[in-house]
Write an enzyme that holds these catalytic residues in place. Structure first.
Site, mmCIF file in Angstrom:
data_model
loop_
_atom_site.group_PDB
_atom_site.id
_atom_site.type_symbol
_atom_site.label_atom_id
_atom_site.label_comp_id
_atom_site.label_asym_id
_atom_site.label_seq_id
_atom_site.Cartn_x
_atom_site.Cartn_y
_atom_site.Cartn_z
ATOM 1 N N HIS A 418 0.818 -1.199 0.000
ATOM 2 C CA HIS A 418 0.000 0.000 0.000
ATOM 3 C C HIS A 418 0.862 1.263 0.000
ATOM 4 C CE1 HIS A 418 -3.859 -2.119 1.567
ATOM 5 N NE2 HIS A 418 -3.844 -2.007 0.262
ATOM 6 N N ARG A 561 -22.384 15.800 -10.378
ATOM 7 C CA ARG A 561 -22.977 14.539 -10.813
ATOM 8 C C ARG A 561 -23.819 13.976 -9.679
ATOM 9 N NH1 ARG A 561 -18.995 9.699 -12.360
ATOM 10 N NH2 ARG A 561 -18.718 9.668 -10.106
ATOM 11 N N GLU A 658 -21.884 6.911 -20.853
ATOM 12 C CA GLU A 658 -20.987 5.819 -20.475
ATOM 13 C C GLU A 658 -21.578 4.457 -20.828
ATOM 14 O OE1 GLU A 658 -20.414 6.215 -16.228
ATOM 15 O OE2 GLU A 658 -22.387 7.131 -16.028
ATOM 16 N N ASN A 681 -14.195 5.778 -19.079
ATOM 17 C CA ASN A 681 -13.774 4.587 -18.324
ATOM 18 C C ASN A 681 -14.802 3.473 -18.464
ATOM 19 O OD1 ASN A 681 -11.741 6.281 -17.528
ATOM 20 N ND2 ASN A 681 -12.384 6.441 -15.400
ATOM 21 N N ASP A 682 -16.048 3.777 -18.114
ATOM 22 C CA ASP A 682 -17.103 2.764 -18.217
ATOM 23 C C ASP A 682 -17.465 2.489 -19.670
ATOM 24 O OD1 ASP A 682 -17.450 1.955 -15.630
ATOM 25 O OD2 ASP A 682 -19.067 3.368 -15.179
ATOM 26 N N CYS A 729 -14.864 13.207 -19.277
ATOM 27 C CA CYS A 729 -14.439 13.239 -17.874
ATOM 28 C C CYS A 729 -13.783 11.931 -17.446
ATOM 29 C CB CYS A 729 -15.608 13.570 -16.950
ATOM 30 S SG CYS A 729 -17.003 12.437 -17.062
#
Length: 797
Positions: A418, A561, A658, A681-682, A729
């Site tokens: 991490h 959003r 998306e 991304n999606d 975005c």
């Protein structure tokens, strides 16, 4: 609220308790527990604090003897002690589930923490977990360390057994956490190990250089400084074995130390969230949970009652759990043992009075105090340096100031730790696993650290230093040039303005984004306000957050959003039904429409803020159909009527594109909104059927694939026909190879992480939109993402 659990010694205590219960008027639900007094009380208190039912608390108390049996190795099985452990209760009323874990890296810290939280959210349900692949368990699902040390890796088979009224619902919810799950997103290119490129083969090792594992890219040239007392592996001070106070005083000292470390974690988390966002800051949440784990508190209390000091009791309670982590096969899960050991050490040092020194490690690492543990004056640690450590723990990494700590080199550890993950998020070059030879490098030694090749070169010769300085300076010059013009508009060579905004999670990040040159906020992720709490935020609380973000922007655009959560980002208080495929389930706008009061509360808050501030915009996520959009707009109109508020100039309504269906009907959607923002991304993972978090297929999820670009083109053409603007975005907005293609296709807003703003603006300024359009047309005709990337390289030349 459920009643009372009574723990007793033997003899007359039992008779007294029974008599007291008989005399109660009116009757109260009182359970007389056969559990051991001390261990049972500790376990019961932790369970009660977690909000579990009286039945569950009683069961935890009954299991309180397990730690003592394990410590003394009595040879008794759990079944020989009534209620002393998992599997001791009657299974006739239980239900079970058996499934393969698909969460990447398995049930390590963050997924394990989510697993425990979900298990604890079902009142009156007892859950046990076994690792069928390794034979480990069963273990209680409400203990973080018990779950994490089962050694559950991706591909392992779990057996989960539950009892209680909502046992079946609990099983479905727990399955959803473990299969599927989420993990740090791997990067493309090279030989990737959990998102980190291996050291390139054939790299020449300069004289005196040390080779390790490349963990975070970049070059650092500076003197080295050891963190704390790590240099030479110096031992700590002597620990008082016997208690110097009463058992109650020792327990109070342990509790105070735990509280101090909990506060330290919270402070570091807040600092980390402000620097790199909530997603990475979540790493520290699992550390906080360990401080209240009954698997640690029970044995510690037992040892204190036996006369041990709080320090010894705590240290000996932690040691077996650390050993269990370190015995696991998976290196990612083994590294969690180091995280636990670090937290435990901080607690022990606070008990012993050294907490102030260790608690200063955040500032030590940041350079405002002596990071060498007294090896030199504070002014030296405040100057730029390469930080050396045996291991870089998450709490150490969370306190780093990238302006002072120019690089990191560690004796051990790995790229999946991490600490290494956070170093990458902070943009600090790092090399891990350099081995024992690193201990011979003294503080103050000049060095070169190559985070790309995995090298540390102490006392470099002049030729080596000159070479690395030239490479570093070239990269720094480009970054400085971009930074110098970060606050200027991003205009192409033919004078087309591209707005470069930032993706943020709150007011502090919005303020940092403005300082970095952002033209506004292209995405305010409101879901962070809904996470890690017992109930949804009310309207006034949301108004305060959105108002603070708008105020930080001083009139710049703010796109809010609405809640983007669902079974893939579960909110326990919503008690959502588990889903086989949450990415295709009730999430985003779908969830808001299914829970209308949740959406209505948020819309009222947004409308109120839009009435106070100009250029506040509203964006609905996960829109797939025109019907969903119309229902959402109707809810917005109702929110306007309910508040009586009139949004000010610049208020707009848009959607995130998306879902492929939204892109394919963009002409219909564009007719009913003011803007469209591509969530690449999606969109990418949906188009290519490749989950970004799945290391086996993540390389397929390249947003520059022609199939994705063709949908971007569809959206831009539809928006242009209706006079609407299009933004991006997703991560593609910051990809240097993608920027000319997006601009060429018609995108006019790019929303990126704050630190990327300057570089994105610089990339825009060298473009000509006509040439970019021609390049985009060629990309649409390409056959693969690799071919598109090759085109962008040729086009740049």
């Amino acid at each position: 609220g459920d009643g009372v659990l009574v723990l007793m010694d033997l003899g007359s205590a039992v008779l007294s308790a029974e008599m007291a219960v008989d005399l109660l008027d009116p009757p109260v639900d009182v359970r007389l527990a056969a559990a051991p007094l001390v261990e049972g009380a500790v376990a019961a208190a932790v369970a009660a604090q977690a909000g579990q039912s009286l039945d569950a608390v009683a069961a935890e108390a009954a299991g309180g003897l397990r730690a003592k049996l394990a410590h003394l190795d009595s040879g008794l099985s759990d079944a020989q002690v009534e209620g002393s452990g998992s599997g001791s209760a009657d299974d006739s009323d239980s239900v079970s589930d058996r499934f393969v874990v698909t969460v990447a890296q398995g049930l390590h810290a963050r997924p394990a923490a989510r697993f425990v939280r979900v298990a604890a959210s079902f009142e009156g349900v007892e859950v046990e977990v076994s690792n069928a692949t390794t034979g480990a368990g069963p273990e209680p699902a409400t203990s973080l360390n018990a779950i994490a040390t089962l050694g559950v890796r991706e591909g392992h088979e779990l057996v989960v057994r539950a009892r209680g009224a909502e046992a079946s619902e609990a099983l479905r919810a727990l399955r959803d956490v473990a299969a599927p799950g989420s993990s740090p997103e791997p990067q493309r290119g090279g030989n990737v190990i959990s998102g980190v490129q291996e050291t390139p083969r054939g790299t020449v090792l300069p004289d005196g250089g040390l080779r390790g594992i490349a963990s975070s890219p970049g070059i650092a040239i500076a003197p080295v400084r050891w963190l704390g007392s790590d240099a030479g592996g110096g031992g700590g001070s002597a620990v008082e074995a016997r208690a110097t106070g009463t058992a109650d005083e020792e327990w109070a000292a342990l509790r105070e130390a735990r509280d101090g470390v909990r506060d330290e974690i919270a402070q570091r988390r807040e600092l980390l969230a402000a620097r790199v966002g909530e997603a990475e800051a979540e790493i520290l949440d699992a550390l906080a949970l360990t401080l209240d784990d009954p698997a640690l508190l029970g044995p510690a209390r037992t040892a204190i009652e036996g006369g041990a000091s709080a320090t010894v009791a705590w240290t000996e309670a932690v040691a077996p759990l650390v050993a269990r982590y370190q015995a696991l096969e998976d290196p990612y899960q083994r590294a969690r043992g180091d995280d636990l050991a670090d937290v435990a050490r901080r607690v022990a040092e606070r008990i012993g009075g050294a907490g102030a020194a260790r608690g200063a490690d955040a500032t030590d690492a940041a350079g405002s105090t002596d990071a060498a543990g007294g090896a030199g004056p504070a002014s030296e640690a405040a100057s730029p340096h390469i930080l050396l450590a045996r291991e870089l723990t998450p709490l150490d990494a969370a306190g780093l100031d990238p302006g002072v700590v120019l690089g990191i080199a560690t004796v051990g550890g790995g790229p999946t730790s991490h600490g290494a993950i956070l170093a990458r998020a902070l943009g600090v070059p790092a090399v891990v696993a350099l081995g024992e030879p690193l201990l011979a490098v003294a503080s103050g030694t000049a060095a070169v650290l190559d985070g790309d090749a995995g090298l540390l070169v102490p006392d470099p010769d002049q030729a080596t230093r000159d070479d690395y300085e030239a490479r570093r300076d070239e990269a720094a010059k480009a970054a400085a040039e971009a930074g110098a013009h970060a606050h200027e508009p991003a205009r192409t060579r033919d004078e087309v303005t591209i707005e470069v905004a930032a993706n943020v999670g709150g007011a502090d990040e919005a303020r940092d984004a403005v300082a970095a040159g952002a033209d506004g906020v292209g995405l305010l992720r409101t879901e962070f306000l809904f996470l890690d709490r017992d109930q949804a935020p009310d309207e006034d609380e949301q108004v305060a957050l959105y108002r603070a973000a708008a105020g930080a922007l001083d009139g710049r655009p703010l796109i809010i959003r609405t809640l983007d959560a669902g079974a893939d980002k579960p909110l326990p208080y919503l008690r959502l039904a588990p889903e086989q495929n949450p990415f295709l389930g009730l999430r985003g706008l779908r969830l808001g429409l299914a829970r209308p009061e949740l959406l209505a509360t948020q819309l009222r808050a947004i409308v109120r803020v839009a009435a106070d501030h100009e250029h506040v915009k509203l964006m609905f996520p996960m829109v797939a159909t025109v019907e969903e959009l119309r229902a959402a707009r109707a809810a917005l109109e109702e929110a306007r009527r309910a508040t009586g508020a009139a949004p000010r100039e610049g208020f707009e309504v848009g959607v995130m594109v998306e879902v492929p269906s939204a892109a394919l009907i963009a002409d219909r959607i564009a007719a009913e909104v003011d803007f469209l923002s591509l969530g690449t991304n999606d969109l990418t993972q949906y188009v290519l059927a490749a989950e970004r978090g799945n290391e086996h297929v993540a390389a397929l999820a390249d947003g520059l694939h022609p199939a994705v670009l063709r949908l971007v083109a569809e959206v831009c053409d539809a928006a242009d026909a209706h006079g609407r603007w299009v933004g991006v975005c997703g991560e593609l907005a910051a990809d240097p190879a993608a920027i000319p293609l997006l601009v060429g296709l018609g995108v006019r807003e790019l929303s990126v992480a704050g630190p990327s703003v300057a570089a994105v603006k610089a990339a825009v300024r060298i473009l000509d939109t006509a040439a970019a359009g021609e390049l985009a047309s060629r990309a649409l005709a390409a056959e693969s993402a690799a071919a598109v990337r090759a085109l962008t390289t040729d086009g740049a030349e």
